[in-house]
Design a protein around this motif. Structure first.
Motif, PDB file in Angstrom:
ATOM      1  N   PRO A 241      -3.294  21.055  44.885  1.00 34.23           N
ATOM      2  CA  PRO A 241      -4.576  20.648  45.494  1.00 34.23           C
ATOM      3  C   PRO A 241      -4.688  19.155  45.729  1.00 34.23           C
ATOM      4  O   PRO A 241      -5.491  18.723  46.557  1.00 34.23           O
ATOM      5  CB  PRO A 241      -5.614  21.123  44.465  1.00 34.23           C
ATOM      6  CG  PRO A 241      -4.924  22.159  43.657  1.00 34.23           C
ATOM      7  CD  PRO A 241      -3.490  21.738  43.606  1.00 34.23           C
ATOM      8  N   ARG A 242      -3.889  18.353  44.988  1.00 32.21           N
ATOM      9  CA  ARG A 242      -3.972  16.901  45.157  1.00 32.21           C
ATOM     10  C   ARG A 242      -3.185  16.399  46.352  1.00 32.21           C
ATOM     11  O   ARG A 242      -3.255  15.214  46.691  1.00 32.21           O
ATOM     12  CB  ARG A 242      -3.483  16.209  43.875  1.00 32.21           C
ATOM     13  CG  ARG A 242      -4.383  16.439  42.675  1.00 32.21           C
ATOM     14  CD  ARG A 242      -4.074  15.454  41.563  1.00 32.21           C
ATOM     15  NE  ARG A 242      -2.743  15.656  41.012  1.00 32.21           N
ATOM     16  CZ  ARG A 242      -2.486  16.404  39.943  1.00 32.21           C
ATOM     17  NH1 ARG A 242      -3.482  17.012  39.316  1.00 32.21           N
ATOM     18  NH2 ARG A 242      -1.262  16.537  39.489  1.00 32.21           N
ATOM     19  N   ASP A 243      -2.422  17.275  46.987  1.00 33.62           N
ATOM     20  CA  ASP A 243      -1.653  16.876  48.158  1.00 33.62           C
ATOM     21  C   ASP A 243      -2.600  16.604  49.329  1.00 33.62           C
ATOM     22  O   ASP A 243      -3.372  17.489  49.720  1.00 33.62           O
ATOM     23  CB  ASP A 243      -0.659  17.979  48.531  1.00 33.62           C
ATOM     24  CG  ASP A 243       0.065  17.669  49.827  1.00 33.62           C
ATOM     25  OD1 ASP A 243       0.641  16.568  49.929  1.00 33.62           O
ATOM     26  OD2 ASP A 243       0.024  18.512  50.741  1.00 33.62           O
ATOM     27  N   PRO A 244      -2.582  15.387  49.921  1.00 34.60           N
ATOM     28  CA  PRO A 244      -3.548  15.058  50.986  1.00 34.60           C
ATOM     29  C   PRO A 244      -3.435  15.985  52.197  1.00 34.60           C
ATOM     30  O   PRO A 244      -4.449  16.375  52.784  1.00 34.60           O
ATOM     31  CB  PRO A 244      -3.188  13.609  51.348  1.00 34.60           C
ATOM     32  CG  PRO A 244      -2.476  13.076  50.147  1.00 34.60           C
ATOM     33  CD  PRO A 244      -1.733  14.238  49.559  1.00 34.60           C
ATOM     34  N   GLN A 245      -2.218  16.341  52.586  1.00 29.17           N
ATOM     35  CA  GLN A 245      -2.064  17.180  53.769  1.00 29.17           C
ATOM     36  C   GLN A 245      -2.561  18.602  53.508  1.00 29.17           C
ATOM     37  O   GLN A 245      -3.140  19.234  54.400  1.00 29.17           O
ATOM     38  CB  GLN A 245      -0.603  17.197  54.221  1.00 29.17           C
ATOM     39  CG  GLN A 245      -0.132  15.853  54.747  1.00 29.17           C
ATOM     40  CD  GLN A 245       1.231  15.939  55.404  1.00 29.17           C
ATOM     41  OE1 GLN A 245       1.671  17.017  55.797  1.00 29.17           O
ATOM     42  NE2 GLN A 245       1.904  14.804  55.524  1.00 29.17           N
ATOM     43  N   PHE A 246      -2.324  19.101  52.296  1.00 30.00           N
ATOM     44  CA  PHE A 246      -2.856  20.418  51.960  1.00 30.00           C
ATOM     45  C   PHE A 246      -4.380  20.407  51.999  1.00 30.00           C
ATOM     46  O   PHE A 246      -5.014  21.304  52.557  1.00 30.00           O
ATOM     47  CB  PHE A 246      -2.365  20.840  50.576  1.00 30.00           C
ATOM     48  CG  PHE A 246      -3.059  22.060  50.033  1.00 30.00           C
ATOM     49  CD1 PHE A 246      -2.775  23.319  50.532  1.00 30.00           C
ATOM     50  CD2 PHE A 246      -4.006  21.950  49.024  1.00 30.00           C
ATOM     51  CE1 PHE A 246      -3.418  24.445  50.042  1.00 30.00           C
ATOM     52  CE2 PHE A 246      -4.656  23.069  48.520  1.00 30.00           C
ATOM     53  CZ  PHE A 246      -4.351  24.319  49.036  1.00 30.00           C
ATOM     54  N   GLY A 247      -4.980  19.357  51.405  1.00 26.94           N
ATOM     55  CA  GLY A 247      -6.432  19.252  51.423  1.00 26.94           C
ATOM     56  C   GLY A 247      -6.983  19.149  52.833  1.00 26.94           C
ATOM     57  O   GLY A 247      -8.002  19.761  53.163  1.00 26.94           O
ATOM     58  N   GLN A 248      -6.305  18.380  53.684  1.00 27.56           N
ATOM     59  CA  GLN A 248      -6.762  18.240  55.063  1.00 27.56           C
ATOM     60  C   GLN A 248      -6.665  19.556  55.820  1.00 27.56           C
ATOM     61  O   GLN A 248      -7.573  19.917  56.584  1.00 27.56           O
ATOM     62  CB  GLN A 248      -5.943  17.159  55.774  1.00 27.56           C
ATOM     63  CG  GLN A 248      -6.403  16.863  57.183  1.00 27.56           C
ATOM     64  CD  GLN A 248      -5.563  15.774  57.832  1.00 27.56           C
ATOM     65  OE1 GLN A 248      -4.478  15.447  57.360  1.00 27.56           O
ATOM     66  NE2 GLN A 248      -6.061  15.210  58.927  1.00 27.56           N
ATOM     67  N   MET A 249      -5.578  20.287  55.586  1.00 32.91           N
ATOM     68  CA  MET A 249      -5.399  21.567  56.273  1.00 32.91           C
ATOM     69  C   MET A 249      -6.493  22.554  55.883  1.00 32.91           C
ATOM     70  O   MET A 249      -7.112  23.197  56.751  1.00 32.91           O
ATOM     71  CB  MET A 249      -4.024  22.150  55.921  1.00 32.91           C
ATOM     72  CG  MET A 249      -3.751  23.523  56.501  1.00 32.91           C
ATOM     73  SD  MET A 249      -2.153  24.184  55.946  1.00 32.91           S
ATOM     74  CE  MET A 249      -2.487  24.435  54.186  1.00 32.91           C
ATOM     75  N   VAL A 250      -6.768  22.668  54.589  1.00 34.64           N
ATOM     76  CA  VAL A 250      -7.778  23.602  54.125  1.00 34.64           C
ATOM     77  C   VAL A 250      -9.166  23.159  54.566  1.00 34.64           C
ATOM     78  O   VAL A 250     -10.002  23.982  54.964  1.00 34.64           O
ATOM     79  CB  VAL A 250      -7.700  23.742  52.594  1.00 34.64           C
ATOM     80  CG1 VAL A 250      -8.841  24.612  52.073  1.00 34.64           C
ATOM     81  CG2 VAL A 250      -6.363  24.345  52.184  1.00 34.64           C
TER      82      VAL A 250
END
Length: 457
Positions: free
Chosen positions: A237-246
């Protein structure tokens, strides 16, 4: 056979026995009610070791784990099935609903209890595949909804299997492009944009109580499974790209939900927009880490709202209610419309509206507490505009509902409809008073969801 393994195998045996009686749907529903209550009572009486708070066993060479959190989720699902099967006695949903739900129940228990997570994903995959039979329910020539659900779940689950395998085999590896692609499976499973179409397809084609089972109880397991996986890999969850995608996916779902609400001319599309609003909020809680309390309470509110709308719509169908929520939804030459529906069946419509308001999460409704938690969680994030967007989508849904109520209050046409029986009026009045009390005193419901979330986390 040990007690934990029986939670997986016995529902299949019950499904087989009930399936032999599916020629008589009411008898099958009654027997299914007894079976679901028996599972609830057995699990409730099962004592876990006080020292560890969990119990493990072997099942086909793999580890089965039961702790207080998993037990709480299963108890809620069993209780929910008891309610749905009791309602199916009054409103038969077809031959496949009860035996199919019992079979899915065993696979859902396996998805929650099997370790490692890889086997849980496989069990969940099988459960979702079996759900398509419940959605289809002997609707010859109308396979689009079941096929849409099956296709998207068949895309999501291999991606989830890849993500789980990568995390379990390389737990210290940072997020890679392959892992981000695999995590798209969660976006599909949780109805993110542009994969939300399976939600509207289920509501439009599945029998009402089957839709409650799929989007209320089965989806609860999907949410818990997603949160458990993210808790096992906290660096995801701390990954910026994962957070942006979600975040982008959840934001788009909220916008779609608001637009669907104001453009809807029939019940299924409008109800689908309210469910998407709730599911979009759940999706937006993921980038900040496993927000157990918010996600679980939103999903419980979704089950309650869908249950109330399902019962309300089933009662309204007995009053010859159509599917329109505003004049534009009435076909030319239609013999029956919903103009004046509030005058013909006020209490049945009030029950439906109480469920819709719970899904909207407006103040003084069952869903306000969970939605308030979601807004607080979004306000504490980096995207400070998200709470405003959520309120905007909610406002669009509330406007559409208010417009529908005005239409239902218009003078009735010439359609002759029998009034609600007095016994039904008494039952609905009592039920609406209970709903009103819990809406004014939400503490017991919020305490229950908070306790359940604490056990899971």
């Amino acid at each position: 056979m040990n007690e934990l393994a029986s939670l997986i195998t016995l529902p299949f045996l019950a499904a087989l026995i009930v399936g032999l009686l599916n020629r008589w749907p009411k008898v099958a529903a009654g027997l299914g009610t007894l079976a679901a209550f028996g599972f609830w009572l057995t699990l409730k009486m099962l004592a876990l070791p006080a020292a560890t708070g969990q119990q493990t066993a072997d099942f086909l060479g793999q580890t089965v784990l039961l702790n207080e959190g998993i037990r709480g989720i299963l108890l809620f699902i069993y209780a929910g099935l008891v309610i749905l099967f009791l309602l199916a006695v009054l409103f038969p949903q077809g031959r496949k609903f009860v035996p199919g739900s019992l079979a899915v129940l065993g696979l859902l228990a396996a998805a929650l209890m099997l370790r490692p997570f890889t086997y849980g994903v496989i069990s969940l995959w099988l459960a979702l595949a079996l759900v398509t039979i419940i959605i289809q329910e002997e609707q010859a020539g109308q396979t689009r909804a079941a096929l849409t659900y099956l296709l998207l779940m068949s895309v999501a689950m291999p991606l989830l299997l890849l993500a789980v395998w990568l995390v379990e085999t390389q737990p210290t590896t940072l997020v890679t492009p392959i892992t981000r692609l695999a995590l798209m499976g969660f976006v599909i499973l949780l109805a993110g944009f542009p994969f939300y179409i399976w939600v509207t397809a289920v509501i439009q084609r599945a029998p009402p109580l089957a839709a409650v089972f799929v989007l209320g109880l089965v989806q609860l397991v999907s949410v818990v499974f997603a949160l458990s996986f993210l808790q096992a890999a906290p660096w995801l969850p701390r990954d910026p790209q994962f957070g942006q995608m979600v975040r982008l996916s959840g934001t788009a779902v909220l916008l779609v939900a608001g637009l669907m609400a104001v453009t809807a001319v029939q019940w299924p599309r409008f109800l689908g927009s309210l469910v998407l609003l709730n599911m979009g909020l759940i999706l937006l809680t993921l980038p900040g880490g496993p927000a157990w309390e918010t996600a679980v309470s939103l999903q419980l509110a979704q089950f309650a709202g869908l249950l109330l709308t399902a019962v309300g719509s089933l009662l309204l169908r007995r009053q010859n209610a159509a599917a329109d929520i505003r004049p534009a939804g009435v076909p030319d030459g239609a013999a029956v419309t919903n103009r004046g529906l509030a005058r013909r069946a006020p209490l049945s419509l009030a029950l439906y509206l109480s469920g819709a308001l719970a899904l909207l999460g407006l103040p003084l409704t069952l869903g306000f507490g969970p939605h308030w938690l979601a807004l607080r969680a979004l306000a504490g994030g980096t995207a400070v505009w998200l709470p405003a967007l959520a309120l905007f989508a909610t406002g669009l849904g509330a406007f559409a509902l208010f417009r529908a109520v005005l239409y239902w209050l218009e003078p009735a046409g010439e359609t002759a409809v029998s009034p609600e029986p007095r016994w039904l009026q008494a039952v609905l009045t009592f039920l609406l008073l209970i709903i009103l009390w819990f809406s004014l005193h939400p503490t017991p419901l919020l305490t229950y969801s908070s306790r359940l979330a604490a056990l899971l986390s």
